[in-house]
Design a protein around this motif. Structure first.
Motif, PDB file in Angstrom:
ATOM      1  N   LEU A  16       0.813  -1.213   0.000  1.00 11.45           N
ATOM      2  CA  LEU A  16       0.000   0.000   0.000  1.00 11.45           C
ATOM      3  C   LEU A  16       0.848   1.265   0.000  1.00 11.45           C
ATOM      4  CD1 LEU A  16      -2.889  -0.993   2.459  1.00 11.45           C
ATOM      5  CD2 LEU A  16      -2.981  -0.843  -0.037  1.00 11.45           C
ATOM      6  N   GLU A  17       1.982   1.249   0.711  1.00  7.49           N
ATOM      7  CA  GLU A  17       2.799   2.468   0.737  1.00  7.49           C
ATOM      8  C   GLU A  17       3.354   2.803  -0.643  1.00  7.49           C
ATOM      9  OE1 GLU A  17       5.361  -0.755   2.865  1.00  7.49           O
ATOM     10  OE2 GLU A  17       3.234  -0.226   2.613  1.00  7.49           O
ATOM     11  N   GLN A  18       3.572   1.757  -1.478  1.00 10.49           N
ATOM     12  CA  GLN A  18       4.031   2.002  -2.849  1.00 10.49           C
ATOM     13  C   GLN A  18       2.945   2.692  -3.675  1.00 10.49           C
ATOM     14  OE1 GLN A  18       6.890   1.350  -4.513  1.00 10.49           O
ATOM     15  NE2 GLN A  18       8.068   0.242  -2.980  1.00 10.49           N
ATOM     16  N   ILE A  19       1.692   2.400  -3.354  1.00 11.27           N
ATOM     17  CA  ILE A  19       0.572   3.052  -4.045  1.00 11.27           C
ATOM     18  C   ILE A  19       0.362   4.456  -3.497  1.00 11.27           C
ATOM     19  CG2 ILE A  19      -1.911   2.965  -4.491  1.00 11.27           C
ATOM     20  CD1 ILE A  19      -1.711  -0.096  -4.343  1.00 11.27           C
ATOM     21  N   PHE A  20       0.338   4.593  -2.192  1.00 13.40           N
ATOM     22  CA  PHE A  20       0.037   5.894  -1.576  1.00 13.40           C
ATOM     23  C   PHE A  20       1.101   6.937  -1.900  1.00 13.40           C
ATOM     24  CE2 PHE A  20      -2.351   3.523   2.038  1.00 13.40           C
ATOM     25  CZ  PHE A  20      -3.414   3.298   1.165  1.00 13.40           C
ATOM     26  N   CYS A  21       2.362   6.519  -1.987  1.00 14.02           N
ATOM     27  CA  CYS A  21       3.410   7.505  -2.246  1.00 14.02           C
ATOM     28  C   CYS A  21       3.274   8.132  -3.625  1.00 14.02           C
ATOM     29  CB  CYS A  21       4.789   6.879  -2.059  1.00 14.02           C
ATOM     30  SG  CYS A  21       5.297   5.750  -3.373  1.00 14.02           S
ATOM     31  N   GLN A  22       2.547   7.455  -4.527  1.00  9.83           N
ATOM     32  CA  GLN A  22       2.353   7.990  -5.878  1.00  9.83           C
ATOM     33  C   GLN A  22       1.508   9.265  -5.862  1.00  9.83           C
ATOM     34  OE1 GLN A  22       2.727   6.653  -9.275  1.00  9.83           O
ATOM     35  NE2 GLN A  22       3.874   4.814  -8.829  1.00  9.83           N
ATOM     36  N   PHE A  23       0.777   9.487  -4.775  1.00  9.32           N
ATOM     37  CA  PHE A  23      -0.043  10.691  -4.685  1.00  9.32           C
ATOM     38  C   PHE A  23       0.760  11.893  -4.176  1.00  9.32           C
ATOM     39  CE2 PHE A  23      -3.193   7.325  -4.630  1.00  9.32           C
ATOM     40  CZ  PHE A  23      -4.237   7.849  -5.372  1.00  9.32           C
ATOM     41  N   ASP A  24       2.008  11.656  -3.763  1.00  2.35           N
ATOM     42  CA  ASP A  24       2.836  12.732  -3.213  1.00  2.35           C
ATOM     43  C   ASP A  24       3.404  13.571  -4.353  1.00  2.35           C
ATOM     44  OD1 ASP A  24       4.584  14.394  -1.947  1.00  2.35           O
ATOM     45  OD2 ASP A  24       5.733  12.812  -0.940  1.00  2.35           O
ATOM     46  N   PRO A  25       3.040  14.854  -4.445  1.00  3.70           N
ATOM     47  CA  PRO A  25       3.530  15.677  -5.550  1.00  3.70           C
ATOM     48  C   PRO A  25       5.029  15.949  -5.473  1.00  3.70           C
ATOM     49  CG  PRO A  25       2.334  17.014  -3.953  1.00  3.70           C
ATOM     50  CD  PRO A  25       2.139  15.586  -3.545  1.00  3.70           C
ATOM     51  N   LYS A  26       5.640  15.714  -4.319  1.00  3.99           N
ATOM     52  CA  LYS A  26       7.072  15.964  -4.155  1.00  3.99           C
ATOM     53  C   LYS A  26       7.917  14.732  -4.462  1.00  3.99           C
ATOM     54  CE  LYS A  26       6.264  19.424  -0.541  1.00  3.99           C
ATOM     55  NZ  LYS A  26       6.507  19.783   0.888  1.00  3.99           N
TER      56      LYS A  26
END
Length: 953
Positions: A256-266
Motif C-alpha cells: 500500500l505504501e508504494q501506491i500511496f506515495c504515488q499521490f505525493d507531488p514531491k
C-alpha cells in the motif's frame, strides 16, 4: 397428471400444421417484437392439456425454452432500477410474468396447481420428478429472471448448454457457508474502504475509483480462487484505469505504501524514463493464495489510456507463458480481462481479440472477461453508445456464454464468477461476466456527472452502498455481528493508515518496482545489462551449409510438393553450392542458427507461411493429402528450439498486440510480426505508439519484438508502397543536435539508449546479421525493419557466405567499395542512400560512366543514427558534394530525420543536398508511367554534377 412432450415429433401432424398456420416456428419462437399468435382452439381431450399447454411445457424439454432464451430480458439487473440492462423495457409476450399472461398459452389460473412430469433435460426439479405449474414458473423465474440473466442458448453445443443449465437451474446451488459469506464481506470491506481512504486523503486527485462496483474486487478474487483450486498457477490480467489501484492493492497485493506515495507531488522520479500515471502501471507478484494455500503468480499488464488496447497484449503474454510451460491445454496459465461497458461495445480491437480466441497458434484456451457495466461511457448514455441490446453482444460471435448479474447482489456475483472459472477450465473457451452496476462519481473524481445525467445521479446519491446492504443482510441473519463488522472496517482502516505513514518516507519513485514482466537472470541485480558489448553475429560455414540443405529439401518421406515449389528448392540448392544466399535463404539462416542456439523463433502475420510475395515457403503442403503440412525449419537438429510460423487472422491491431505480449514473456525468443504490406501497420498504430515506441520509457519494460514492413516505391500505388519510415523516425528519441562522444562501446551504448532500432537493409547478409544481433545484444529493443519486395528476386541482391561466416557482423553503414573508393580525392559527389534505391543508383551510375566521380554509401541502420561512421565517410571524400537520395517523397521517407543529424555530424561545414521526389500528399502514384518519369527525374539529378551549383545552405 400431464406428461410433458416434445414438439413436433410427439404432438402429431395436426398440431404441427396448426402451429405453422399460426406462424409459430416449430423449433423456435416468435421474435420478441411479435405479439402472441392468434387464439388456438382448445382441446381438453386425452391427457387433459391443450395444444397451447403442450407447446408451453414442451419448452422445458426443448433446448429453445423461452425462459432460458428470453429470461434475461426481464431479469432485475440494474441496481438503480432506472433502465433495463438491455436498453428496452419491453417484456416478451411469451414469458409468463403475470397471471394475465397465462392466456397466451390458453391457460387459466386454475391450471397453475396442476402437476406435471418433468423431462430429463431440465434440472429445476432437483430430486423431484413432478412439480406444479406454479412451482415450475417460480423456479424458472428464480433461475433466469432475478439478479442473474443468462445468455447461452445461442451456443450450438448441447453439452455446453446442459452444463450451464445444471449450474443455474439446480435448486439450492447458490447456498454459501457462513465462512464464505464472512470472507465475501471482508473483501467488500477492503474494496470499499480502500476507495474511501483515497477519497479522504486525496480528495482532489484523479484515481478513477471503483465506487459503485466495489464488488469487482471479490469477483476477481473468486475467479482466481476457483482457478487456483483447479490447478492454475499463473494469472495474467488486463484492465482499464477504473479500479486499477484497488486491484493492485487488494488483488495483486501491491504494498500500500508504494501506491500511496504515488499521490505525493514531491515524489521524485528515478532516472528510468518518463514513467506513467499511477492508474496505468502494472505489477508482477508471486504469493500464496489464502483460500487454496497454493502458490500463484499474478501479473497486471501496464496499459495506456487507450481502452481495450491491452486485450491482445495480455492474450499474447498468456500464450507465451503457456508455451514455455508446455501448458497446451491452458491448465496452468490463464488470462482475465476487465472491460468497461462502453469500450467493450465500441472498440474494434475487442472483436479482433475475440477472433483470435480459437485459432490454433493464438488460443489461450479460454479467457474470463469481466465487464464493469456502469451504464455510462464518460458522459454518453448507453442508448447513444451502442446499437446492440447489451454491451457484451460482441462475445456471441465466438459462442461465449454471457452471465449478466446485478452487482448489488454480491452472492449472485460470486456464484456467477465461480461458474465462469469452472466453464473456462472445463471447456477451454471464453466466458463473459457482465457486472451491471453504476458509477458513484463522475468519469474521474473532478468531473461533474449531473451536467449530463441528472436523473441517474439523483438516484445514485440516494443509493445505499453495497457494503452496507450486504452487512445488514448478514447481521440480520446472524452470520456476523455489528461489532465484528465494525472491527473488520477498523482493522483495514488501520492497515491503510500505517501504510500511509510509511509512504511518507518514500522520496524516489522507481518504476521498475511496477514491472509487469520481469526477466529473472537476464539483467544484473540492478536491472542493468550485464555487459555493453555484442559478439560477432556470423556463424560457421558448416552451419550455413546444413541449414541451406534443409531449406532446399523436403524432410518427410512420401511428401509431394507443388512442381513450382520444386523449382524454388532446386534454386536454393544451387545457391548453397555457389555459397550465396538471397533474401529468403538469409532469413532461413538467421532463424535456423538461433534455433540451434536454443532460441525460440515465432513469425506471425498475414500469409507469412508462404510470404506475401511467395518467397518464404516455410510451410510445405502435400499436394495429394489434405491438410498435411511440413515445416522444414523444425527438422534442423534433434535438440533445437521450436519454430512457430503462423498465418494470422486478417487483423493488424489485434495480432501485433498479441505478438508484443508474446515477446514480453521471455528475452530468449525472437518474435516477429510481418505486415502483408508495410503501410498496413497503420491500423495497428495504437500498439506502435502506446506500447512499442514508448513502452520502456513509461514502464521500464524491455521488448525485443521485430516488425517486418515490406517497403519500396515500385509503381504499385499509394497503398502498397510506403511503410511510412518517417513516422518511426519521428518517434525515435536520439537527439539530432547532440554530437556524441565516440567511446569504445559507442555502437552498443547508442542502441541501449534508444527507444527502438530502425533499419533498411540492402543485402541479405545484413538482414541475417541484424536478426541475429537482436538476440545477441545484452538487452532488448524493438526492431523495425523495412523489408524489400523486388529485391527478393533481384539478381544483384545476393550475398556470399563470406559476408556471413564467423567473425562477420551487421554493418550499420556499407561504404562505397568500388573504384571511387580507391581515389576518394577525385570523387565529385558522395551520395548517401538506404534500401532498394541503391540498386537504381548503381545501375544509373554505370550507364553514365560515373563510377570514378560518384561514390554511393548505404545507410543500413537509420536510427539510432551512426554519427561515427557517417563522419568517417564524409571525411574520406573531402572534395565531394554530399547528397541524400531517396525514392520517397521529400516530406516522407528519411530526409527530415537524417538532414539535421548530418548537419550536426559535419559541424555545419558542408551541406547535405536532397535528391528525390517532390513533396506530395499520397505516398506514391498509382500510374506506372508517372512512377517511371519521377524515378528518371531524380536519378538524373543524382548524377548531374552541376545540379547544386550556385545553391546555398
Amino acid at each position: 397428471m400431464s406428461q410433458l412432450r416434445l414438439l413436433p415429433s410427439r404432438l402429431g401432424a395436426q398440431a404441427a400444421r396448426l402451429l405453422a398456420a399460426h406462424d409459430v416456428p416449430v423449433f423456435g419462437w416468435r421474435s420478441r417484437s411479435s405479439g402472441p399468435p392468434a387464439a388456438f382452439p382448445s382441446s381438453k381431450g386425452g391427457g387433459g392439456s391443450s395444444y397451447m399447454e403442450e407447446m408451453y411445457f414442451a419448452w422445458l424439454e426443448n433446448p429453445q425454452s423461452v425462459h432460458k432464451i428470453r429470461g434475461h430480458h426481464v431479469a432485475q439487473l440494474d441496481p438503480l432500477g432506472i433502465l433495463d440492462a438491455d436498453l428496452d423495457s419491453f417484456v416478451p409476450s411469451d414469458l409468463i410474468t403475470t397471471i394475465d399472461k397465462l392466456a397466451f398459452y390458453d391457460l387459466q389460473e386454475t391450471d397453475l396447481d396442476k402437476e406435471f412430469q418433468l423431462p430429463m433435460t431440465t434440472f429445476i426439479g432437483g430430486s423431484e420428478n413432478t412439480l406444479s405449474l406454479r412451482e415450475i414458473i417460480r423456479r424458472l423465474e428464480n433461475t433466469y429472471c432475478q439478479h442473474i440473466g443468462l445468455e447461452f442458448m445461442f451456443i450450438n453445443d448441447v453439452e455446453q448448454c446442459q452444463w450451464i443449465r445444471q449450474k443455474f437451474e439446480t435448486p439450492g446451488v447458490m447456498q454459501f457457508s457462513s465462512e464464505e459469506k464472512r470472507t465475501l464481506l471482508a473483501r467488500l470491506v477492503r474494496s470499499m474502504r480502500f476507495e474511501d481512504f483515497l477519497a479522504r486523503k486525496w480528495s482532489s486527485e484523479k484515481r478513477f475509483g471503483l465506487e459503485g462496483c466495489e464488488v469487482m474486487i471479490p469477483a476477481l478474487k473468486t475467479v482466481i480462487d476457483k482457478s487456483s483450486e483447479m490447478g492454475i498457477e499463473n494469472v495474467i490480467l488486463g484492465m482499464p484505469h477504473r479500479g486499477r489501484l484497488n486491484v493492485l492493492a487488494n488483488v495483486i497485493r501491491k504494498d500500500l505504501e508504494q501506491i500511496f506515495c504515488q499521490f505525493d507531488p514531491k515524489l521524485e522520479a528515478a532516472d528510468e524514463g518518463s514513467g506513467d500515471v499511477k492508474y496505468h502501471l502494472g505489477m508482477y507478484h508471486e504469493r500464496i493464495n489464502r483460500v487454496t494455500n497454493r502458490n500463484i503468480t499474478l501479473s497486471l499488464v501496464a496499459n495506456p489510456s487507450h481502452l481495450e488496447a491491452v486485450d491482445p497484449v495480455v492474450q499474447g503474454k498468456t500464450k507465451a507463458e503457456q508455451f514455455y510451460r508446455g501448458d497446451a491445454q491452458g491448465k496452468k496459465v490463464m488470462s482475465i480481462l476487465v472491460h468497461g461497458d462502453a469500450a467493450f461495445a465500441g472498440q474494434g480491437v475487442v472483436y479482433e481479440t475475440f477472433h483470435l480466441s480459437d485459432l490454433p497458434s493464438y488460443t489461450t484456451n479460454g479467457t474470463v472477461h469481466i465487464v464493469v457495466n456502469n451504464q455510462i461511457g464518460f458522459t454518453t448514455d448507453p442508448r447513444m453508445a451502442r446499437s446492440s441490446p447489451y454491451p457484451t453482444d460482441v462475445a456471441r460471435v465466438v459462442n461465449a456464454p454471457i452471465f449478466h448479474v446485478n452487482a448489488d447482489d454480491p452472492e449472485a456475483v460470486m456464484y456467477v464468477c465461480s461458474v465462469a472459472a469452472e466453464w473456462r477450465n472445463t471447456f477451454n473457451k471464453d466466458v463473459v461476466v457482465d457486472l451491471v452496476c453504476y458509477r458513484r462519481r463522475g468519469h474521474n473524481e473532478m468531473d461533474e456527472p449531473m451536467f449530463t445525467q441528472p436523473l441517474m445521479y439523483k438516484q445514485i446519491h440516494r443509493q445505499v452502498p453495497v457494503l452496507k446492504k450486504y452487512a445488514d443482510k448478514l447481521i440480520a441473519e446472524g452470520t456476523v455481528t455489528l461489532q465484528e463488522f465494525e472491527e473488520e472496517i477498523a482493522k483495514y482502516d488501520r492497515i491503510c493508515e500505517e501504510a500511509y505513514g510509511r509512504s511518507k518516507d518514500k522520496k524516489i519513485l522507481h518504476i521498475k518496482h511496477w514491472l509487469d514482466s520481469p526477466w529473472p537472470g537476464f539483467f544484473n541485480v540492478d536491472g542493468e545489462p550485464k555487459s555493453m558489448t555484442c559478439p560477432a553475429t556470423g556463424i560457421s560455414e558448416d552451419v550455413l551449409t546444413h541449414i541451406g540443405s534443409v531449406a532446399s529439401s523436403v524432410p518427410l518421406e512420401g511428401f509431394k510438393i507443388h512442381t513450382g515449389l520444386s523449382r524454388i528448392l532446386r534454386g536454393r540448392a544451387d545457391m548453397i553450392k555457389n555459397r550465396t544466399v538471397d533474401w529468403a535463404l538469409a532469413e532461413y539462416m538467421a532463424f535456423g542458427s538461433l534455433l540451434k542456439e536454443g532460441i525460440h523463433v515465432r513469425l506471425s502475420g498475414q500469409d507469412v507461411e508462404r510470404g506475401t510475395f511467395s518467397h518464404r515457403h516455410h510451410v510445405l503442403h502435400d499436394q495429394e493429402v489434405d491438410r498435411r503440412t511440413c515445416v522444414p525449419m523444425n527438422h534442423l537438429w534433434p535438440d533445437q528450439a521450436p519454430y512457430t510460423v503462423c498465418n494470422s487472422s486478417l487483423s493488424e491491431y489485434g495480432v501485433l498486440g498479441f505478438e508484443l505480449g508474446y515477446a514480453m514473456a521471455s528475452p530468449n525468443a525472437l518474435v516477429l510480426w510481418e505486415a502483408q504490406f508495410g503501410d498496413f501497420h497503420n491500423t495497428a498504430q495504437c500498439i506502435i505508439d502506446q506500447f512499442i515506441s514508448t513502452g520502456q520509457a513509461k514502464w521500464v519494460r524491455h521488448n525485443g519484438i521485430v516488425l517486418l514492413l515490406p517497403h519500396g516505391m515500385e509503381g504499385m500505388g499509394p497503398e502498397h508502397s510506403s511503410a511510412r519510415p518517417e513516422r518511426f523516425l519521428q518517434m525515435s528519441n536520439d537527439d539530432s543536435d547532440a554530437y556524441p562522444a565516440f567511446t569504445k562501446d559507442f555502437e552498443v551504448s547508442q542502441l541501449y539508449d534508444c527507444n527502438w532500432i530502425v533499419v533498411n537493409c540492402s543485402t541479405p547478409a545484413n538482414y541475417f546479421h541484424v536478426l541475429r544481433r537482436q538476440i545477441l545484444l545484452p538487452f532488448r529493443k524493438p526492431l523495425i525493419i523495412f523489408t524489400p519486395k523486388s529485391l527478393l528476386r533481384h539478381p544483384e541482391a545476393k550475398s556470399s557466405f563470406d559476408q556471413m561466416v564467423s567473425g562477420t557482423s551487421f554493418q550499420r553503414v556499407i561504404p562505397e567499395d568500388g573504384v571511387a573508393a580507391q581515389a576518394p580525392e577525385q570523387v565529385r559527389r558522395l551520395i548517401f542512400c538506404t534500401g532498394k534505391v541503391y540498386y537504381d543508383l548503381v545501375k544509373e551510375r554505370s550507364s553514365q560512366g560515373l563510377e570514378e566521380k560518384v561514390a554511393i554509401t548505404r545507410l543500413e541502420q537509420i536510427s539510432p543514427f551512426p554519427f561515427d561512421l557517417i563522419k568517417q565517410e564524409a571525411e574520406k571524400y573531402p572534395r565531394a558534394e554530399l547528397a541524400w537520395c531517396q525514392e520517397e517523397h521529400k516530406n516522407m521517407g528519411y530526409y527530415d530525420y537524417i538532414s539535421p543529424r548530418f548537419t550536426t555530424t559535419l559541424r555545419r561545414t558542408r551541406p547535405i543536398w536532397y535528391v528525390g521526389r517532390d513533396p506530395a500528399a499520397a505516398p506514391a502514384t498509382g500510374n506506372r508511367n508517372t512512377h517511371l518519369v519521377s524515378l528518371k527525374k531524380f536519378l538524373d539529378t543524382a548524377f548531374n554534377l552541376q545540379a547544386f551549383e550556385g545553391k546555398t545552405f
